[in-house]
Design an enzyme around this catalytic site. Structure first.
Site, PDB file in Angstrom:
ATOM      1  N   LYS A  27     107.211  33.142  67.098  1.00  0.00           N
ATOM      2  CA  LYS A  27     107.675  33.228  68.370  1.00  0.00           C
ATOM      3  C   LYS A  27     107.759  34.732  69.099  1.00  0.00           C
ATOM      4  O   LYS A  27     108.691  35.691  68.554  1.00  0.00           O
ATOM      5  CB  LYS A  27     108.582  32.471  68.183  1.00  0.00           C
ATOM      6  CG  LYS A  27     108.824  31.531  69.694  1.00  0.00           C
ATOM      7  CD  LYS A  27     109.956  30.761  69.687  1.00  0.00           C
ATOM      8  CE  LYS A  27     110.057  30.120  71.469  1.00  0.00           C
ATOM      9  NZ  LYS A  27     111.544  29.326  71.688  1.00  0.00           N
TER      10      LYS A  27
HETATM   11  O1  G3P Z   1     113.844  27.175  73.601  1.00  0.00           O
HETATM   12  C1  G3P Z   1     113.334  27.725  74.339  1.00  0.00           C
HETATM   13  C2  G3P Z   1     113.758  27.355  75.378  1.00  0.00           C
HETATM   14  O2  G3P Z   1     114.376  26.009  74.766  1.00  0.00           O
HETATM   15  C3  G3P Z   1     116.063  27.573  76.241  1.00  0.00           C
HETATM   16  O3  G3P Z   1     116.418  27.230  76.821  1.00  0.00           O
HETATM   17  O4  G3P Z   1     118.031  25.403  78.364  1.00  0.00           O
HETATM   18  O5  G3P Z   1     118.099  27.807  76.846  1.00  0.00           O
HETATM   19  O6  G3P Z   1     117.088  27.532  79.466  1.00  0.00           O
HETATM   20  P1  G3P Z   1     117.613  26.782  78.114  1.00  0.00           P
END
Ligand code: G3P
Length: 218
Positions: A85
């Site tokens: 990633k």
């Molecule tokens: O893995 C990346 C993403 O899904 C992060 O989510 O909730 O931290 O914006 P969030």
């Protein structure tokens, strides 16, 4: 649509994988930091890859192309299902191209615009991760981004998979499905929320009440 679990919590990953509900896992540095304690991260990543039969995104923490490539190669060597990633920056796109040319899978993350998604596809990304919830958080329309990326990728035949990320609630998952996102990465709490419906609970209570009143047995 593929469902990935958005966590580095091995217990949660095993729970969902053992139920046969997930097609892979995504992690990020914040999710890893929550559960890492003093554990060796490479061992943790290896355990996660063993727990699920599908792609597991493991994120680089470098910000320059060459170090990202070096970290990416190390991460890719952990398991055949490892997906490197990288962030959607100029250096991240260059690292993506180099890692894809090496034969690795790459997930380009932190995508917030259609133009960024176009460049991820041009860089040969296996997955692009548009962050729906974080756009909603600043009064934007995260799902509109998924819609537009779908349209652009279909218009030009890009095969980069759209991985809807930053999912906050079940309707995000439903909307991503309706738009035609290829994958959705879901936090464990939201995955289990998907299974719940009050009419299911009420119906089950009524069935069991009737059954028990009749005194029947299987
Ligand atoms: O893995 C990346 C993403 O899904 C992060 O989510 O909730 O931290 O914006 P969030």
């Amino acid at each position: 649509m593929k469902i990935f679990l958005d966590t580095a919590d091995l217990g949660q990953i095993r729970r969902a994988a053992d139920a046969g509900l997930i097609d892979g896992v995504t992690t990020n540095p914040s999710l890893v930091a929550k559960v890492a304690e003093n554990r060796d991260v490479t061992d943790m990543y290896r355990e996660i890859c063993k727990a699920v039969d599908g792609p597991v995104s493991l994120e680089v923490v470098a910000v320059d192309r060459d170090t990202m490539i070096a970290e990416g190669r190390k991460l890719a060597a952990i398991h055949e299902n490892a997906v490197v990633k990288v962030p959607l920056t100029e250096d991240g796109l260059k690292a993506c191209r180099a890692l894809v040319d090496d034969g690795h899978m790459v997930n380009v993350t932190l995508c917030f615009s259609v133009s960024q998604a176009l460049l991820a596809a041009k860089a040969g990304a296996t997955f692009v991760s548009p962050f729906v919830g974080r756009i909603d958080d600043i009064s934007g329309e995260g799902m509109q981004l998924i819609h537009h990326i779908r349209q652009v990728y279909d218009n030009y035949g890009y095969d980069t998979e759209i991985l809807a990320a930053s999912i906050r609630h079940p309707m995000h998952v439903v909307e991503a499905m309706l738009i035609g996102a290829d994958c959705c990465t879901i936090p464990p709490a939201v995955l289990w929320q998907l299974s719940r419906h009050p009419l299911t609970d009420q119906g089950l209570d009524a069935f069991l009440k009737d059954w028990n009143a009749a005194g029947t047995a299987i």
